[in-house]
Every structure is written in C-alpha cells, then in structure tokens.
Design a protein around this motif. Sequence first.
Motif, PDB file in Angstrom:
ATOM      1  N   TYR A 251       1.127  95.084  59.318  1.00  0.00           N
ATOM      2  CA  TYR A 251       0.460  96.287  60.135  1.00  0.00           C
ATOM      3  C   TYR A 251       0.902  95.902  61.656  1.00  0.00           C
ATOM      4  CZ  TYR A 251      -2.799  98.813  62.770  1.00  0.00           C
ATOM      5  OH  TYR A 251      -3.331  99.600  63.488  1.00  0.00           O
ATOM      6  N   ALA A 252       1.509  94.781  62.089  1.00  0.00           N
ATOM      7  CA  ALA A 252       1.635  94.510  63.502  1.00  0.00           C
ATOM      8  C   ALA A 252       2.641  95.481  64.018  1.00  0.00           C
ATOM      9  CB  ALA A 252       2.162  93.019  63.705  1.00  0.00           C
ATOM     10  N   VAL A 253       3.590  95.932  63.195  1.00  0.00           N
ATOM     11  CA  VAL A 253       4.662  96.935  63.773  1.00  0.00           C
ATOM     12  C   VAL A 253       4.297  98.331  63.503  1.00  0.00           C
ATOM     13  CG1 VAL A 253       6.386  95.053  62.921  1.00  0.00           C
ATOM     14  CG2 VAL A 253       5.803  96.963  61.331  1.00  0.00           C
ATOM     15  N   VAL A 254       3.220  98.699  63.185  1.00  0.00           N
ATOM     16  CA  VAL A 254       2.917  99.984  62.834  1.00  0.00           C
ATOM     17  C   VAL A 254       2.940 100.804  64.259  1.00  0.00           C
ATOM     18  CG1 VAL A 254       1.146 101.761  61.949  1.00  0.00           C
ATOM     19  CG2 VAL A 254       2.038  99.982  60.601  1.00  0.00           C
ATOM     20  N   LYS A 255       1.793 100.552  65.206  1.00  0.00           N
ATOM     21  CA  LYS A 255       1.609 101.208  66.420  1.00  0.00           C
ATOM     22  C   LYS A 255       2.903 101.040  67.129  1.00  0.00           C
ATOM     23  CE  LYS A 255      -2.423 100.521  67.882  1.00  0.00           C
ATOM     24  NZ  LYS A 255      -3.700 100.177  68.427  1.00  0.00           N
ATOM     25  N   PRO A 256       3.603  99.836  67.467  1.00  0.00           N
ATOM     26  CA  PRO A 256       4.581 100.046  68.186  1.00  0.00           C
ATOM     27  C   PRO A 256       5.799 100.744  67.531  1.00  0.00           C
ATOM     28  CG  PRO A 256       4.193  97.725  67.653  1.00  0.00           C
ATOM     29  CD  PRO A 256       3.360  98.761  66.878  1.00  0.00           C
TER      30      PRO A 256
ATOM     31  N   VAL B  62       4.724  91.246  67.388  1.00  0.00           N
ATOM     32  CA  VAL B  62       5.747  91.457  66.345  1.00  0.00           C
ATOM     33  C   VAL B  62       6.482  90.101  66.428  1.00  0.00           C
ATOM     34  CG1 VAL B  62       7.865  92.737  65.814  1.00  0.00           C
ATOM     35  CG2 VAL B  62       5.959  93.986  66.748  1.00  0.00           C
ATOM     36  N   ASP B  63       7.006  89.919  65.220  1.00  0.00           N
ATOM     37  CA  ASP B  63       8.001  88.547  64.784  1.00  0.00           C
ATOM     38  C   ASP B  63       9.478  89.116  65.158  1.00  0.00           C
ATOM     39  OD1 ASP B  63       9.552  86.599  63.876  1.00  0.00           O
ATOM     40  OD2 ASP B  63       8.294  86.505  61.987  1.00  0.00           O
ATOM     41  N   PHE B  64       9.900  88.827  65.981  1.00  0.00           N
ATOM     42  CA  PHE B  64      11.458  88.948  66.412  1.00  0.00           C
ATOM     43  C   PHE B  64      12.282  88.021  65.943  1.00  0.00           C
ATOM     44  CE2 PHE B  64       9.373  91.996  69.188  1.00  0.00           C
ATOM     45  CZ  PHE B  64       9.970  93.085  69.066  1.00  0.00           C
ATOM     46  N   ARG B  65      11.856  87.014  65.121  1.00  0.00           N
ATOM     47  CA  ARG B  65      12.932  85.941  64.643  1.00  0.00           C
ATOM     48  C   ARG B  65      13.972  86.614  64.048  1.00  0.00           C
ATOM     49  NH1 ARG B  65       8.619  82.007  62.286  1.00  0.00           N
ATOM     50  NH2 ARG B  65       7.954  83.803  61.699  1.00  0.00           N
TER      51      ARG B  65
ATOM     52  N   GLY C 192       9.393 110.738  58.344  1.00  0.00           N
ATOM     53  CA  GLY C 192       8.373 110.622  57.027  1.00  0.00           C
ATOM     54  C   GLY C 192       8.039 109.235  56.911  1.00  0.00           C
ATOM     55  N   TYR C 193       8.447 108.178  57.438  1.00  0.00           N
ATOM     56  CA  TYR C 193       8.183 106.798  57.772  1.00  0.00           C
ATOM     57  C   TYR C 193       6.566 106.640  58.381  1.00  0.00           C
ATOM     58  CZ  TYR C 193      12.437 104.863  55.821  1.00  0.00           C
ATOM     59  OH  TYR C 193      13.416 104.751  55.031  1.00  0.00           O
ATOM     60  N   LEU C 194       6.822 107.441  59.417  1.00  0.00           N
ATOM     61  CA  LEU C 194       5.702 107.564  60.339  1.00  0.00           C
ATOM     62  C   LEU C 194       4.221 108.108  59.436  1.00  0.00           C
ATOM     63  CD1 LEU C 194       7.065 109.024  63.710  1.00  0.00           C
ATOM     64  CD2 LEU C 194       6.628 106.454  63.066  1.00  0.00           C
TER      65      LEU C 194
ATOM     66  N   LEU D 280      11.728  97.423  63.582  1.00  0.00           N
ATOM     67  CA  LEU D 280      10.556  97.690  63.251  1.00  0.00           C
ATOM     68  C   LEU D 280      10.305  98.423  61.653  1.00  0.00           C
ATOM     69  CD1 LEU D 280       9.176  98.839  66.798  1.00  0.00           C
ATOM     70  CD2 LEU D 280       8.739  96.578  65.825  1.00  0.00           C
ATOM     71  N   LEU D 281      10.714  99.404  61.429  1.00  0.00           N
ATOM     72  CA  LEU D 281      10.867  99.982  60.241  1.00  0.00           C
ATOM     73  C   LEU D 281      10.916  99.046  58.922  1.00  0.00           C
ATOM     74  CD1 LEU D 281      12.213 103.495  61.143  1.00  0.00           C
ATOM     75  CD2 LEU D 281       9.925 103.177  60.452  1.00  0.00           C
ATOM     76  N   ILE D 282      12.217  98.432  59.146  1.00  0.00           N
ATOM     77  CA  ILE D 282      12.361  97.436  58.015  1.00  0.00           C
ATOM     78  C   ILE D 282      11.149  96.409  57.975  1.00  0.00           C
ATOM     79  CG2 ILE D 282      13.731  95.434  57.724  1.00  0.00           C
ATOM     80  CD1 ILE D 282      16.087  97.009  58.921  1.00  0.00           C
ATOM     81  N   ARG D 283      10.547  95.705  59.040  1.00  0.00           N
ATOM     82  CA  ARG D 283       9.419  95.021  58.768  1.00  0.00           C
ATOM     83  C   ARG D 283       8.548  95.599  58.120  1.00  0.00           C
ATOM     84  NH1 ARG D 283      10.410  89.913  60.013  1.00  0.00           N
ATOM     85  NH2 ARG D 283       8.493  89.659  59.932  1.00  0.00           N
ATOM     86  N   TYR D 284       8.203  96.859  58.531  1.00  0.00           N
ATOM     87  CA  TYR D 284       7.043  97.543  57.953  1.00  0.00           C
ATOM     88  C   TYR D 284       7.358  97.903  56.472  1.00  0.00           C
ATOM     89  CZ  TYR D 284       4.483 101.613  56.451  1.00  0.00           C
ATOM     90  OH  TYR D 284       3.696 102.467  55.639  1.00  0.00           O
ATOM     91  N   ARG D 285       8.517  98.092  56.284  1.00  0.00           N
ATOM     92  CA  ARG D 285       8.834  98.677  54.737  1.00  0.00           C
ATOM     93  C   ARG D 285       9.102  97.239  53.833  1.00  0.00           C
ATOM     94  NH1 ARG D 285       8.136 103.211  52.644  1.00  0.00           N
ATOM     95  NH2 ARG D 285       9.709 103.190  51.469  1.00  0.00           N
TER      96      ARG D 285
END
Length: 174
Positions: free
Chosen positions: A81-86, A20-23, A116-118, A71-76
């Motif tokens: 994909y890197a944030v999905v399983k975490p 995950v990119d945490f920058r 719902g995001y999951l 993580l949800l923001i990065r996904y949306r």
Amino acid sequence: MRIKEAIMAILPELEELEEVDFRQYAPPYPNLLKAFLESGEKGLPAFQRLAEETVGKEAVGHVLLSLLQYLLIRYRRFGEYAVVKPTVKVFLTLKGWLTENGLTEDWHRILGSFVGYLVTMLPIIVEHEDKETALSYTKLVESLVEEASEKFNNEYYDELLTRVREFRKKIEED
C-alpha cells in the motif's frame, strides 16, 4: 548510494515516498542522482538544471518514468500500500513534466500503458483512506481515464471509464 534520499531531494513534496522501500531500485543515471544529492539542492526544477548541465534534459523524464515503473512493480509484485498514493502523484508529475517540455506523444504512450494500473489501485485507496481522500483520488484517476478514452477511442479505456465512474458513485453514496 543513498537512493531514497536522492529521490526525496528531487521530489520533496511527495512525502509519501518516505514510506517506500527503495532497496531494490536501480535508477538510471545514478551518478546524476548522487551529484544532485551532494549539491544540497531540492526540487524537480533544480534537478532538471543539473541534468541539463551534465547529461541532458531527457534524463529527468527517464528518472521519473523509472520511478513510476518501480512503484508499479512494488504494487503489482508485493501489493504494498505504501506505493499506491506516490504512484498516482509520480504519474501526475511525469504528465506535467512531459507536457511542459513538449513531449505530449510520450505522455500519451505512458497514459495508455499505465492508466489501467491506477484504476486497480482505487479499491485499495478506499480501504485505507477516509471518504474525502478516496473520492479525491477517484476523481483524479477518472479524469486521467477520460483523457485516455478520448485520446485512444478504444473499448478498453471506455470500460475503464465506466468502472471508475461506477466506483466513484458508490463512494459518493456510502
């Protein structure tokens, strides 16, 4: 501050966070995270001990919730994909921490807001993972949606549950 290293020290078992990119992540209690990283300790229980000694136990919940939201923001926003399983794993960690600490109502608010995001992540998991892994995540999300459906007795969660069950059956049949 070395945010990724601090998060990995708190949740070392979530190896997927390494991708995950945490920058762009601005965590709450940055001084607490820095102190924990500098302590050399690892794990959520050790982080909680430090939080209790310095700023209060509730800081742990704030950090976990903030991480979930990031993580949800990065996904949306970026479809990473890197944030999905975490995300799923942090969601479960937050559930465990909240219920273990008697904050069941807080858990229910988070469950209602984010489950719902999951569900929207499941097709992406199926696309990237083998059948067994995809089925495991689907069953896990299904149990969370069942919990939401039972708790809130609301058409939205019932529809989510129907969707997840149909999705699970499709995976099982393929």
